[in-house]
Design an enzyme around this catalytic site. Structure first.
Site, PDB file in Angstrom:
ATOM      1  N   CYS A 113       0.811  -1.224   0.000  1.00 29.94           N
ATOM      2  CA  CYS A 113       0.000   0.000   0.000  1.00 29.94           C
ATOM      3  C   CYS A 113       0.844   1.275   0.000  1.00 29.94           C
ATOM      4  CB  CYS A 113      -0.958  -0.008   1.180  1.00 29.94           C
ATOM      5  SG  CYS A 113      -2.052  -1.434   1.164  1.00 29.94           S
ATOM      6  N   HIS A 253      -2.990   7.050   2.722  1.00 30.75           N
ATOM      7  CA  HIS A 253      -3.417   5.789   2.107  1.00 30.75           C
ATOM      8  C   HIS A 253      -4.798   5.447   2.668  1.00 30.75           C
ATOM      9  CE1 HIS A 253      -4.020   1.774   1.004  1.00 30.75           C
ATOM     10  NE2 HIS A 253      -3.767   1.269   2.200  1.00 30.75           N
ATOM     11  N   ASN A 283     -10.076  -0.044   0.082  1.00 31.76           N
ATOM     12  CA  ASN A 283      -8.615   0.055   0.099  1.00 31.76           C
ATOM     13  C   ASN A 283      -8.081  -0.442  -1.247  1.00 31.76           C
ATOM     14  OD1 ASN A 283      -5.891  -0.398   0.426  1.00 31.76           O
ATOM     15  ND2 ASN A 283      -6.060  -1.255   2.482  1.00 31.76           N
TER      16      ASN A 283
HETATM   17  N1  COA Z   1     -18.571  -8.952   9.268  1.00 28.27           N
HETATM   18  C1  COA Z   1     -19.015  -9.247  10.497  1.00 28.27           C
HETATM   19  N2  COA Z   1     -18.194  -9.629  11.491  1.00 28.27           N
HETATM   20  C2  COA Z   1     -16.881  -9.678  11.217  1.00 28.27           C
HETATM   21  C3  COA Z   1     -16.361  -9.369   9.950  1.00 28.27           C
HETATM   22  C4  COA Z   1     -17.281  -9.000   8.953  1.00 28.27           C
HETATM   23  N3  COA Z   1     -16.873  -8.675   7.709  1.00 28.27           N
HETATM   24  N4  COA Z   1     -15.024  -9.517   9.969  1.00 28.27           N
HETATM   25  C5  COA Z   1     -14.706  -9.890  11.221  1.00 28.27           C
HETATM   26  N5  COA Z   1     -15.823  -9.999  11.974  1.00 28.27           N
HETATM   27  C6  COA Z   1     -15.940 -10.380  13.371  1.00 28.27           C
HETATM   28  C7  COA Z   1     -14.764 -11.170  13.866  1.00 28.27           C
HETATM   29  O1  COA Z   1     -14.877 -12.527  13.529  1.00 28.27           O
HETATM   30  C8  COA Z   1     -14.849 -10.939  15.360  1.00 28.27           C
HETATM   31  O2  COA Z   1     -15.813 -11.805  15.896  1.00 28.27           O
HETATM   32  P1  COA Z   1     -15.582 -12.542  17.286  1.00 28.27           P
HETATM   33  O3  COA Z   1     -15.438 -11.434  18.297  1.00 28.27           O
HETATM   34  O4  COA Z   1     -16.793 -13.361  17.435  1.00 28.27           O
HETATM   35  O5  COA Z   1     -14.318 -13.308  17.114  1.00 28.27           O
HETATM   36  C9  COA Z   1     -15.387  -9.509  15.466  1.00 28.27           C
HETATM   37  O6  COA Z   1     -15.977  -9.226  14.180  1.00 28.27           O
HETATM   38  C10 COA Z   1     -14.320  -8.493  15.784  1.00 28.27           C
HETATM   39  O7  COA Z   1     -13.214  -8.737  14.942  1.00 28.27           O
HETATM   40  P2  COA Z   1     -11.957  -7.831  15.002  1.00 28.27           P
HETATM   41  O8  COA Z   1     -10.930  -8.355  14.035  1.00 28.27           O
HETATM   42  O9  COA Z   1     -11.514  -7.613  16.422  1.00 28.27           O
HETATM   43  O10 COA Z   1     -12.564  -6.481  14.451  1.00 28.27           O
HETATM   44  P3  COA Z   1     -11.868  -5.088  14.364  1.00 28.27           P
HETATM   45  O11 COA Z   1     -12.634  -4.098  15.115  1.00 28.27           O
HETATM   46  O12 COA Z   1     -10.396  -5.179  14.634  1.00 28.27           O
HETATM   47  O13 COA Z   1     -12.036  -4.745  12.820  1.00 28.27           O
HETATM   48  C11 COA Z   1     -10.724  -4.687  10.840  1.00 28.27           C
HETATM   49  C12 COA Z   1     -11.430  -5.581  11.845  1.00 28.27           C
HETATM   50  C13 COA Z   1     -10.095  -5.602   9.797  1.00 28.27           C
HETATM   51  C14 COA Z   1     -11.746  -3.784  10.185  1.00 28.27           C
HETATM   52  C15 COA Z   1      -9.639  -3.853  11.578  1.00 28.27           C
HETATM   53  O14 COA Z   1      -8.815  -4.680  12.358  1.00 28.27           O
HETATM   54  C16 COA Z   1      -8.796  -3.076  10.640  1.00 28.27           C
HETATM   55  O15 COA Z   1      -9.230  -2.130  10.046  1.00 28.27           O
HETATM   56  N6  COA Z   1      -7.480  -3.439  10.487  1.00 28.27           N
HETATM   57  C17 COA Z   1      -6.599  -2.810   9.569  1.00 28.27           C
HETATM   58  C18 COA Z   1      -6.795  -3.426   8.200  1.00 28.27           C
HETATM   59  C19 COA Z   1      -6.140  -2.633   7.119  1.00 28.27           C
HETATM   60  O16 COA Z   1      -6.413  -1.487   6.945  1.00 28.27           O
HETATM   61  N7  COA Z   1      -5.258  -3.311   6.360  1.00 28.27           N
HETATM   62  C20 COA Z   1      -4.570  -2.737   5.288  1.00 28.27           C
HETATM   63  C21 COA Z   1      -3.539  -1.791   5.777  1.00 28.27           C
HETATM   64  S1  COA Z   1      -2.587  -1.198   4.490  1.00 28.27           S
END
Ligand code: COA
Length: 326
Positions: A113, A253, A283
């Site tokens: 990215c 980004h 993204n």
């Molecule tokens: N829909 C519904 N539930 C979902 C889901 C979806 N698409 N994806 C994950 N979940 C669930 C998980 O399974 C978890 O359930 P559990 O508590 O029963 O295990 C719950 O939601 C929370 O998951 P978690 O990973 O803690 O959520 P989060 O608040 O961290 O959000 C992201 C997940 C991916 C949105 C977040 O971590 C994020 O933005 N990370 C950075 C990703 C990124 O930008 N990457 C590229 C960088 S260049």
């Protein structure tokens, strides 16, 4: 020393729109969850017939038209991408050929990215050193081809698209004032595509293990993204004896809305100082900054003399910033 100045921008988003409601029918998720956790409402998906180089060429042509530059006036074609048409040759070579940029050297930059900021920094060094006059710098991605569409943790985040700029070596005060690149490869496993490369060559069992798809540890990536985007933006401002008051627009980004809001808050930027379009694009990895830049430029938001910051973070980990006077 000459400055590398952006004299044209262009972008291209594929026609097909994939909304959160469409995703509800594909994996166990909801529009509300995606919207609240990421700020993303929809993203674009390339048609089967479209390759990354096709997206790149359309964006490039639009940037060239704006700049009034013809293909044979371009000395460098640098493409930031992790989803090139082939593992090799480079997508930059394919773009060079499709444009007919017969005088250009061409190569890809693999910085996930951060690809556009890394590519822009590379081009800037050549222009400042006098070894090239004009560069075409592109961020282009078809993430949808390396996404596991059964993994709700990742498939909701990404989209396809391309953005491009034409850079020209010019005298004067306008152009890129400083560039700042960083990496920490010890985090490689938090965001990567396991197969197929030298570590995991192509096998049928590798497909069953879903190796050709993007893997991500979302929570860890989130924390590092916020910290790195903040740190390197501050580094760029300090290097130019500037504060956030001097910034007209910061182009981060477009990872997700919560990351960007956290960075905005820590930098104490006003809402109108950070350009955000992740809601409509998702993204798009290396393409996200030049797509946002072109959108802002075509809306007439950029005036000569404005201070802009490009602020990127991605797999590797890689991160970096460019500060420029428009
Ligand atoms: N829909 C519904 N539930 C979902 C889901 C979806 N698409 N994806 C994950 N979940 C669930 C998980 O399974 C978890 O359930 P559990 O508590 O029963 O295990 C719950 O939601 C929370 O998951 P978690 O990973 O803690 O959520 P989060 O608040 O961290 O959000 C992201 C997940 C991916 C949105 C977040 O971590 C994020 O933005 N990370 C950075 C990703 C990124 O930008 N990457 C590229 C960088 S260049």
């Amino acid at each position: 020393m000459k400055k590398a100045r952006i004299i044209g921008t262009g972008s291209y988003l594929p026609e097909k729109v994939l909304t959160n409601f469409d995703l509800e029918k594909m994996v166990d998720t909801t529009n509300d969850w995606i919207s609240a956790r990421t700020g993303i409402e929809e993203r674009r998906i390339a048609a089967e017939s479209e390759m990354t180089s096709d997206l790149a060429v359309i964006a490039a042509q639009r940037a060239m038209d704006m700049a009034g530059v013809t293909a044979d006036e371009i000395d460098l074609v640098i493409v930031g991408t992790i989803t090139g048409d082939f593992p090799w040759p480079s997508t930059a070579c394919l773009v060079q050929d499709k444009l007919g940029a017969k005088n250009a050297a061409a190569w890809d930059v693999s910085a996930a990215c951060s690809g556009f900021v890394y590519a822009l920094t590379s081009a800037t060094q050549y222009l400042q050193a006098g070894s090239a006059k004009r560069a075409l710098v592109i961020g282009a991605e078809i993430l949808s081809r390396i996404i596991d569409w059964e993994d709700r943790n990742t498939c909701i985040l990404f989209g396809d698209g391309a953005g491009a700029v034409i850079l020209e070596a010019q005298d004067g005060d306008n152009g890129i004032l400083s560039t700042h690149l960083h990496s920490d490869g010890s985090y490689w496993e938090l965001l990567y595509q396991p197969g197929f490369g030298a570590k995991h060559p192509a096998t049928v069992s590798g497909i069953e293990e879903r190796l050709p798809f993007l893997h991500m540890a979302g929570n860890e990536v989130y924390k590092m993204a916020v910290r790195s985007l903040y740190d390197v933006a501050v580094e760029a401002l300090e290097a130019n004896n500037m504060t956030t008051d001097d910034v007209k627009l910061l182009f981060p980004h477009q990872a997700n809305r919560r990351i960007l809001d956290a960075v905005k808050k820590r930098l104490k930027l006003r809402d109108d100082q950070m350009y955000i379009n992740v809601d409509m694009c998702g993204n798009t990895s290396g393409a996200s900054i030049p797509i946002a830049l072109d959108e802002a430029n075509r809306k007439g938001l950029l005036n000569e003399g404005d201070i802009l910051v490009f602020d990127a973070f991605g797999g590797g980990f890689t991160w970096g910033a460019c500060l420029l006077r428009w």
